[in-house]
Design an enzyme around this catalytic site. Structure first.
Site, PDB file in Angstrom:
ATOM      1  N   HIS A   5      61.560  39.544  45.367  1.00  0.00           N
ATOM      2  CA  HIS A   5      61.672  39.641  43.911  1.00  0.00           C
ATOM      3  C   HIS A   5      62.302  40.959  43.508  1.00  0.00           C
ATOM      4  O   HIS A   5      62.173  41.949  44.204  1.00  0.00           O
ATOM      5  CB  HIS A   5      60.270  39.525  43.305  1.00  0.00           C
ATOM      6  CG  HIS A   5      60.271  39.529  41.816  1.00  0.00           C
ATOM      7  ND1 HIS A   5      60.248  40.676  41.087  1.00  0.00           N
ATOM      8  CD2 HIS A   5      60.311  38.521  40.936  1.00  0.00           C
ATOM      9  CE1 HIS A   5      60.282  40.365  39.809  1.00  0.00           C
ATOM     10  NE2 HIS A   5      60.315  39.074  39.682  1.00  0.00           N
ATOM     11  N   GLY A   6      62.959  40.975  42.349  1.00  0.00           N
ATOM     12  CA  GLY A   6      63.488  42.218  41.788  1.00  0.00           C
ATOM     13  C   GLY A   6      64.449  42.907  42.730  1.00  0.00           C
ATOM     14  O   GLY A   6      65.334  42.269  43.296  1.00  0.00           O
ATOM     15  N   LYS A  49      53.280  33.419  38.101  1.00  0.00           N
ATOM     16  CA  LYS A  49      53.530  32.122  38.731  1.00  0.00           C
ATOM     17  C   LYS A  49      54.522  31.311  37.903  1.00  0.00           C
ATOM     18  O   LYS A  49      54.323  31.107  36.707  1.00  0.00           O
ATOM     19  CB  LYS A  49      52.217  31.331  38.840  1.00  0.00           C
ATOM     20  CG  LYS A  49      51.258  31.904  39.850  1.00  0.00           C
ATOM     21  CD  LYS A  49      51.710  31.635  41.278  1.00  0.00           C
ATOM     22  CE  LYS A  49      50.784  32.314  42.273  1.00  0.00           C
ATOM     23  NZ  LYS A  49      51.187  32.049  43.656  1.00  0.00           N
ATOM     24  N   SER A  59      54.916  33.465  44.572  1.00  0.00           N
ATOM     25  CA  SER A  59      54.836  32.025  44.869  1.00  0.00           C
ATOM     26  C   SER A  59      54.845  31.714  46.362  1.00  0.00           C
ATOM     27  O   SER A  59      54.279  30.721  46.792  1.00  0.00           O
ATOM     28  CB  SER A  59      55.961  31.262  44.163  1.00  0.00           C
ATOM     29  OG  SER A  59      55.632  31.082  42.809  1.00  0.00           O
ATOM     30  N   ASP A 110      58.301  37.748  29.636  1.00  0.00           N
ATOM     31  CA  ASP A 110      58.563  38.085  31.036  1.00  0.00           C
ATOM     32  C   ASP A 110      59.948  38.739  31.139  1.00  0.00           C
ATOM     33  O   ASP A 110      60.896  38.283  30.497  1.00  0.00           O
ATOM     34  CB  ASP A 110      58.516  36.772  31.845  1.00  0.00           C
ATOM     35  CG  ASP A 110      58.438  36.984  33.341  1.00  0.00           C
ATOM     36  OD1 ASP A 110      58.092  38.096  33.765  1.00  0.00           O
ATOM     37  OD2 ASP A 110      58.719  36.019  34.083  1.00  0.00           O
ATOM     38  N   HIS A 111      60.054  39.799  31.947  1.00  0.00           N
ATOM     39  CA  HIS A 111      61.353  40.424  32.269  1.00  0.00           C
ATOM     40  C   HIS A 111      62.364  40.551  31.136  1.00  0.00           C
ATOM     41  O   HIS A 111      63.444  39.950  31.200  1.00  0.00           O
ATOM     42  CB  HIS A 111      62.058  39.663  33.399  1.00  0.00           C
ATOM     43  CG  HIS A 111      61.438  39.898  34.722  1.00  0.00           C
ATOM     44  ND1 HIS A 111      61.588  41.070  35.419  1.00  0.00           N
ATOM     45  CD2 HIS A 111      60.648  39.100  35.475  1.00  0.00           C
ATOM     46  CE1 HIS A 111      60.912  40.971  36.547  1.00  0.00           C
ATOM     47  NE2 HIS A 111      60.331  39.813  36.600  1.00  0.00           N
TER      48      HIS A 111
END
Ligand SMILES: [Zn+2]
Length: 324
Positions: free
Chosen positions: A193-194, A250, A230, A94-95
């Site tokens: 987000h982001g 999630k 979420s 992830d990321h």
């Protein structure tokens, strides 16, 4: 069962064609891995497990080596996944920002993962494309999928940006996907987000459809990813899936249900480790039958399983494993 990138591609292609979602669950311990797998397996759904660079550092102990941590998590995921025949799961990074380029390369070349996210969204468009292309070249050679993201806001470094600029521009998304050949694309549609973190944005679920339609029109099979999901309602998540999202990330949901389950246990069983008031030291005996970590960790694990089962039903992947 553990899936390599090629099998994972089948999972996402089916999800895209049949309009259901795949839940991507952040994991770090054997307990979270088992909880997530139990949930997917019981619902006969495929899924993705993902590890952040922070999770890898944690798993490595005091060395904080992301490489060592990724080896540990990957080994756990692969061996635990063998126990489950009704779910196919991949492991994803992830990321990973560009400073983790060597780490990503290490994971790909050592066959630790099925897919990776290169997040160069803080770079300008050209630089993002260049870095993403480099990762795609290495990853595709090893049958590993790549997720990318755009997000750079043009020429606004010191200025206050308007909310409009925080949403993905479909044409720019198309250009990015075309040039990089990523398998999955994280769209910014107004979740917290982001680039949009901290901004109160309205969720634009129609934007997903716009991006998806444009990709399909251009014969691109790229799946759209929704981060920061979420806080969304069931209806919002379902609409996102119908509009073209194939991967829903999630993390926070699981953290919450785990903490709640353990808290509820200890609220009830506190006297197993803490001497109640009015009882003398001589008359108090801690209760091993209740403080054995397996007794309370399983509560967290079961809570994760239940949450996974709930999420799988929301995104409609129940009973749709490619293994059955
Ligand atoms: Zn994310």
């Amino acid at each position: 069962m553990f899936l390599d990138g090629n099998r994972l591609r089948e999972v996402f292609l089916r999800a895209k064609k049949e309009r259901f979602g795949i839940i991507a669950s952040n994991v770090v311990f054997d307990s979270t891995i088992r909880g997530v797998l139990e949930g997917y397996d019981k619902q006969k759904s495929d899924g993705l497990l993902q590890m952040s660079t922070g999770a890898c550092k944690y798993a490595a102990g005091s060395s904080k080596s992301t490489e060592a941590g990724a080896e540990i998590i990957s080994a756990m995921v692969k061996s635990i996944a063998k126990q489950y025949k009704n779910t196919g799961v991949g492991l994803h990074i992830d990321h990973a920002t560009p400073n983790y380029f060597d780490f990503v390369k290490f994971c790909i070349e050592n066959n630790l993962v099925s897919s990776v996210m290169i997040d160069a969204s803080k770079e300008n468009f050209e630089e993002n494309v260049r870095i993403t292309k480099e990762v795609v070249a290495i990853a595709h050679k090893h049958n590993v999928l790549v997720e990318g993201e755009i997000g750079y806001i043009k020429g606004t470094e010191d200025e206050i940006v308007s909310d409009d600029e925080l949403y993905t521009d479909p044409q720019e998304a198309l250009e990015y996907v075309r040039q990089t050949n990523v398998d999955l694309f994280a769209a910014s549609v107004g979740t917290n987000h982001g680039v949009s973190k901290g901004h109160k944005l309205t969720l634009q679920l129609d934007l997903i459809k716009e991006i998806d339609d444009l990709l399909i029109k251009n014969n691109l099979e790229t799946g759209i990813v929704l981060h920061g999901a979420s806080g969304l309602t069931i209806e919002q998540q379902q609409k996102a899936v119908k509009n073209g999202v194939v991967k829903i990330n999630k993390d926070t949901d699981y953290q919450m249900v785990m903490a709640q389950a353990v808290q509820a246990y200890w609220e009830k069983e506190k006297d197993a480790v803490v001497r109640p008031e009015g009882i003398t030291e001589d008359n108090y005996m801690p209760d091993k039958g209740r403080f054995d970590p397996r007794k309370w960790m399983i509560k967290a694990e079961n809570a994760v399983q239940e949450e996974v089962e709930r999420l799988v039903q929301i995104v409609d992947s129940k009973g749709k494993s490619i293994l059955i």
